[in-house]
Design an enzyme around this catalytic site. Structure first.
Site, PDB file in Angstrom:
ATOM      1  N   VAL A 169       0.839  -1.208   0.000  1.00 57.73           N
ATOM      2  CA  VAL A 169       0.000   0.000   0.000  1.00 57.73           C
ATOM      3  C   VAL A 169       0.873   1.257   0.000  1.00 57.73           C
ATOM      4  O   VAL A 169       0.598   2.216  -0.733  1.00 57.73           O
ATOM      5  CB  VAL A 169      -0.956   0.000   1.216  1.00 57.73           C
ATOM      6  CG1 VAL A 169      -1.735   1.303   1.288  1.00 57.73           C
ATOM      7  CG2 VAL A 169      -1.917  -1.185   1.142  1.00 57.73           C
ATOM      8  N   CYS A 182     -10.488  -2.574   2.520  1.00 53.96           N
ATOM      9  CA  CYS A 182     -10.647  -2.527   1.061  1.00 53.96           C
ATOM     10  C   CYS A 182     -11.988  -3.067   0.569  1.00 53.96           C
ATOM     11  O   CYS A 182     -12.616  -2.472  -0.303  1.00 53.96           O
ATOM     12  CB  CYS A 182      -9.494  -3.269   0.394  1.00 53.96           C
ATOM     13  SG  CYS A 182      -8.983  -4.759   1.253  1.00 53.96           S
ATOM     14  N   GLY A 197      -4.176  -7.898  -1.115  1.00 57.55           N
ATOM     15  CA  GLY A 197      -4.821  -7.493   0.134  1.00 57.55           C
ATOM     16  C   GLY A 197      -4.092  -8.010   1.356  1.00 57.55           C
ATOM     17  O   GLY A 197      -4.257  -7.486   2.457  1.00 57.55           O
ATOM     18  N   ARG A 257     -10.655 -15.827  -0.945  1.00 53.45           N
ATOM     19  CA  ARG A 257      -9.380 -15.392  -1.551  1.00 53.45           C
ATOM     20  C   ARG A 257      -9.188 -16.113  -2.881  1.00 53.45           C
ATOM     21  O   ARG A 257      -9.360 -17.338  -2.956  1.00 53.45           O
ATOM     22  CB  ARG A 257      -8.230 -15.742  -0.605  1.00 53.45           C
ATOM     23  CG  ARG A 257      -6.887 -15.182  -1.033  1.00 53.45           C
ATOM     24  CD  ARG A 257      -6.737 -13.715  -0.781  1.00 53.45           C
ATOM     25  NE  ARG A 257      -6.814 -13.377   0.626  1.00 53.45           N
ATOM     26  CZ  ARG A 257      -6.913 -12.118   1.080  1.00 53.45           C
ATOM     27  NH1 ARG A 257      -6.959 -11.093   0.242  1.00 53.45           N
ATOM     28  NH2 ARG A 257      -6.982 -11.893   2.375  1.00 53.45           N
ATOM     29  N   HIS A 307     -10.145  -6.483  -6.127  1.00 56.85           N
ATOM     30  CA  HIS A 307     -11.140  -7.317  -5.441  1.00 56.85           C
ATOM     31  C   HIS A 307     -12.437  -7.270  -6.247  1.00 56.85           C
ATOM     32  O   HIS A 307     -12.845  -6.210  -6.742  1.00 56.85           O
ATOM     33  CB  HIS A 307     -11.457  -6.754  -4.052  1.00 56.85           C
ATOM     34  CG  HIS A 307     -10.366  -6.934  -3.031  1.00 56.85           C
ATOM     35  ND1 HIS A 307      -9.239  -7.693  -3.234  1.00 56.85           N
ATOM     36  CD2 HIS A 307     -10.267  -6.454  -1.760  1.00 56.85           C
ATOM     37  CE1 HIS A 307      -8.489  -7.672  -2.144  1.00 56.85           C
ATOM     38  NE2 HIS A 307      -9.084  -6.920  -1.235  1.00 56.85           N
TER      39      HIS A 307
HETATM   40  N1  LIG Z   1      -3.191  -4.474   0.819  1.00 56.17           N
HETATM   41  C1  LIG Z   1      -4.421  -3.998   0.859  1.00 56.17           C
HETATM   42  O1  LIG Z   1      -5.226  -4.164  -0.079  1.00 56.17           O
HETATM   43  C2  LIG Z   1      -4.885  -3.244   2.038  1.00 56.17           C
HETATM   44  C3  LIG Z   1      -6.102  -2.618   1.961  1.00 56.17           C
HETATM   45  C4  LIG Z   1      -6.568  -1.914   3.054  1.00 56.17           C
HETATM   46  C5  LIG Z   1      -5.796  -1.869   4.182  1.00 56.17           C
HETATM   47  N2  LIG Z   1      -4.584  -2.481   4.250  1.00 56.17           N
HETATM   48  C6  LIG Z   1      -3.796  -2.341   5.467  1.00 56.17           C
HETATM   49  O2  LIG Z   1      -2.627  -1.594   5.176  1.00 56.17           O
HETATM   50  C7  LIG Z   1      -1.564  -1.988   6.035  1.00 56.17           C
HETATM   51  C8  LIG Z   1      -0.306  -2.350   5.218  1.00 56.17           C
HETATM   52  O3  LIG Z   1      -0.639  -3.339   4.282  1.00 56.17           O
HETATM   53  P1  LIG Z   1       0.345  -3.750   3.105  1.00 56.17           P
HETATM   54  O4  LIG Z   1      -0.478  -4.621   2.257  1.00 56.17           O
HETATM   55  O5  LIG Z   1       1.015  -2.568   2.479  1.00 56.17           O
HETATM   56  O6  LIG Z   1       1.473  -4.618   3.898  1.00 56.17           O
HETATM   57  P2  LIG Z   1       2.980  -4.970   3.493  1.00 56.17           P
HETATM   58  O7  LIG Z   1       3.162  -4.996   2.020  1.00 56.17           O
HETATM   59  O8  LIG Z   1       3.307  -6.190   4.269  1.00 56.17           O
HETATM   60  O9  LIG Z   1       3.838  -3.732   4.060  1.00 56.17           O
HETATM   61  C9  LIG Z   1       3.993  -3.509   5.444  1.00 56.17           C
HETATM   62  C10 LIG Z   1       4.729  -2.187   5.667  1.00 56.17           C
HETATM   63  O10 LIG Z   1       4.800  -1.962   7.078  1.00 56.17           O
HETATM   64  C11 LIG Z   1       6.158  -1.784   7.455  1.00 56.17           C
HETATM   65  N3  LIG Z   1       6.410  -2.339   8.778  1.00 56.17           N
HETATM   66  C12 LIG Z   1       6.274  -3.608   9.187  1.00 56.17           C
HETATM   67  N4  LIG Z   1       6.660  -3.748  10.479  1.00 56.17           N
HETATM   68  C13 LIG Z   1       7.027  -2.506  10.889  1.00 56.17           C
HETATM   69  C14 LIG Z   1       7.524  -1.983  12.125  1.00 56.17           C
HETATM   70  N5  LIG Z   1       7.713  -2.760  13.209  1.00 56.17           N
HETATM   71  N6  LIG Z   1       7.803  -0.671  12.200  1.00 56.17           N
HETATM   72  C15 LIG Z   1       7.643   0.136  11.123  1.00 56.17           C
HETATM   73  N7  LIG Z   1       7.182  -0.299   9.923  1.00 56.17           N
HETATM   74  C16 LIG Z   1       6.867  -1.606   9.816  1.00 56.17           C
HETATM   75  C17 LIG Z   1       6.951  -2.541   6.410  1.00 56.17           C
HETATM   76  O11 LIG Z   1       8.256  -2.024   6.395  1.00 56.17           O
HETATM   77  P3  LIG Z   1       9.591  -2.952   6.141  1.00 56.17           P
HETATM   78  O12 LIG Z   1       9.917  -2.769   4.684  1.00 56.17           O
HETATM   79  O13 LIG Z   1      10.611  -2.317   7.025  1.00 56.17           O
HETATM   80  O14 LIG Z   1       9.242  -4.352   6.519  1.00 56.17           O
HETATM   81  C18 LIG Z   1       6.149  -2.187   5.148  1.00 56.17           C
HETATM   82  O15 LIG Z   1       6.502  -0.894   4.705  1.00 56.17           O
HETATM   83  C19 LIG Z   1      -2.144  -3.106   6.885  1.00 56.17           C
HETATM   84  O16 LIG Z   1      -2.644  -2.526   8.070  1.00 56.17           O
HETATM   85  C20 LIG Z   1      -3.282  -3.627   6.045  1.00 56.17           C
HETATM   86  O17 LIG Z   1      -4.263  -4.255   6.811  1.00 56.17           O
HETATM   87  C21 LIG Z   1      -4.108  -3.160   3.189  1.00 56.17           C
END
Ligand SMILES: NC(=O)c1ccc[n+]([C@@H]2O[C@H](COP(=O)([O-])OP(=O)(O)OC[C@H]3O[C@@H](n4cnc5c(N)ncnc54)[C@H](OP(=O)(O)O)[C@@H]3O)[C@@H](O)[C@H]2O)c1
Length: 331
Positions: free
Chosen positions: A13, A127, A158, A234, A241
Site C-alpha cells: 500500500v 478494502c 490485500g 481469496r 477485489h
Molecule cells: N493491501 C491492501 O489491499 C490493504 C487494503 C486496506 C488496508 N490495508 C492495510 O494496510 C496496512 C499495510 O498493508 P500492506 O499490504 O502494504 O502490507 P505490506 O506490504 O506487508 O507492508 C507492510 C509495511 O509496514 C512496514 N512495517 C512492518 N513492520 C514494521 C515496524 N515494526 N515498524 C515500522 N514499519 C513496519 C513494512 O516495512 P519494512 O519494509 O521495514 O518491513 C512495510 O513498509 C495493513 O494494516 C493492512 O491491513 C491493506
C-alpha cells in the site's frame, strides 16, 4: 504545501501511496518515508526522485502535517499518539481505530463531512468495504436499504507484498512441473480458491475480514441495524477485489433506474452490457482509481432486490487513493 509522512512506505500500500501522491499532484513539500529497521537506509522512488527510508521514531513526525499510516494495526497503535502529539493528522489505513466512536471512518465520495469531527485521527476503511460504499450509498438514498449480502473474491495483494511474491512463486513452481507448495496461506493459492480471507476472530466462525465488512458498512452508512450477510473468499488474482452483491431495498428500483443512478455516482463507472462481453473484471480495474459495477439485474429471490458485481483495485481506491483523498479533504 504540506510535509507528508508515510509509515509503511516500502509496503504494497505504501508504494501505491507514493505513486498516488505524485499522480494527484498532492502539494508535498517534503515526503518522510518510514518503515522498520529492516528497510532503514534503502531508497524508494517518489515523483522521479529517490527518498531515503528511515526507521520510524517519535522524532520522525516532527513538523509533519499529514501522516499516512499503512504498516499494520499494532504499528498504528504504537505510533499514532506520537504523530498526533507532534501536530500531524493521522490517516490510518489499518483496522486499529476504525470502530472507535471518536474516529471518523471516511469514504471520500460517501461521507466526506465526517472528516470535520476528527481529533487528529481519521480511519480509512478496509478494502472490501471501501469499494462497496460508493455503489450502495446512492441506492440507499434513493430507495432505502434493508439487507446487504456480499460474497467477495479478494486478490492476494490485500495480504501485502509477501502474498504477491508468494502467488507468483507458487505459479512459477507449478508451471515448472513442481507442486506449488503453499507459501502464504494454509493451502496453495495458485490455481486454487480459498473459502477464507482474514483470520478467525472467534465470533461464530466469521473471519475478521467478514466482520469488518459488517461493522464498517453500518458505521459509514450510519445504519447501525443494517442486516449484512457476508462471505470473504481469496482468489489467485494479484490486484483487484471483486464482489457479488445482493441488496434488498425498501422500495422497488428497476435495474435501468439503478444503472441511471449509478452513472451519476461519484467515483463509480457502470460497465454493463454483458451480452456483448462488457462487465467489470479485476484485470481491467487494476491500476485505476474507480469502482466498477456491472451485471445489474433484479434479484429473483426477494420482491425488492437487485443483484450486481462490483470491482475495484484494492491497493488504490481500497487503500492508498482513498487515504490521499481524505488528506485532500483536510487541505
Ligand atoms: N493491501 C491492501 O489491499 C490493504 C487494503 C486496506 C488496508 N490495508 C492495510 O494496510 C496496512 C499495510 O498493508 P500492506 O499490504 O502494504 O502490507 P505490506 O506490504 O506487508 O507492508 C507492510 C509495511 O509496514 C512496514 N512495517 C512492518 N513492520 C514494521 C515496524 N515494526 N515498524 C515500522 N514499519 C513496519 C513494512 O516495512 P519494512 O519494509 O521495514 O518491513 C512495510 O513498509 C495493513 O494494516 C493492512 O491491513 C491493506
Amino acid at each position: 504545501m504540506a510535509k507528508v509522512a508515510i509509515l509503511g512506505a516500502t509496503g504494497a500500500v505504501g508504494t501505491v501511496m507514493r505513486q498516488v501522491l505524485a499522480e494527484r499532484q498532492f502539494p508535498v513539500d517534503e515526503l518522510v518515508c518510514l518503515a522498520s529497521a529492516r528497510s532503514a537506509g534503502t531508497r524508494v522512488e517518489f515523483a522521479g526522485d529517490e527518498v531515503e527510508v528511515r526507521e520510524v521514531s517519535a522524532e520522525a513526525f516532527r513538523g509533519v502535517d499529514v501522516a499516512l499510516f499503512s504498516a499494520g494495526a499494532s504499528r498504528s497503535r504504537e505510533w499514532a499518539p506520537a504523530a498526533i502529539a507532534a501536530g500531524a493528522v493521522v490517516v490510518d489505513n489499518s483496522s486499529a481505530f476504525r470502530m472507535q466512536d471518536d474516529v471518523p471512518l471516511v469514504v471520500s465520495e460517501v461521507n466526506p463531512e465526517a472528516v470535520r469531527g476528527h481529533r487528529g485521527l481519521i480511519a480509512n476503511p478496509n478494502c472490501s468495504t471501501m469499494q462497496l460504499m460508493p455503489v450502495v450509498k446512492p441506492l440507499l438514498d434513493a430507495v432505502g436499504l434493508v439487507h446487504l449480502t456480499v460474497a467477495t473474491y479478494q486478490a492476494v495483494s490485500g495480504t501485502g507484498q509477501s502474498a504477491i511474491d508468494g502467488l507468483k512463486a507458487e505459479v512459477a513452481e507449478v508451471m515448472a512441473g513442481g507442486n506449488g507448495a503453499a507459501r502464504v496461506y494454509p493451502h496453495p493459492i495458485a490455481f486454487n480458491v480459498l473459502p477464507v480471507a482474514g483470520s478467525f476472530s472467534g465470533e461464530d466462525g466469521y473471519t475478521d475480514e467478514e466482520l469488518k465488512l459488517v461493522h464498517e458498512s453500518r458505521k459509514i452508512l450510519s445504519l447501525p441495524d443494517l442486516r449484512v450477510s457476508v462471505m470473504c473468499v481469496r482468489v489467485p488474482v494479484v490486484s483487484g477485489h471483486s464482489e457479488a452483491v445482493w441488496v434488498e431495498t425498501r422500495e422497488r428500483l428497476s435495474p435501468d433506474d439503478a444503472r441511471a443512478l449509478l452513472r451519476e455516482a461519484p467515483g463509480v463507472v457502470v460497465v454493463d452490457d454483458p451480452a456483448n462481453g462488457r462487465y467489470p473484471t479485476a484485470l481491467q480495474a487494476a491500476g485505476t482509481d474507480d469502482v466498477y459495477v456491472g451485471r445489474i439485474r433484479r434479484d429473483l429471490g426477494v420482491p425488492n432486490g437487485l443483484a450486481f458485481w462490483v470491482v475495484s483495485d484494492n491497493l488504490r481506491k481500497g487503500a492508498a487513493t482513498n487515504a490521499i483523498q481524505i488528506a485532500e479533504l483536510l487541505l
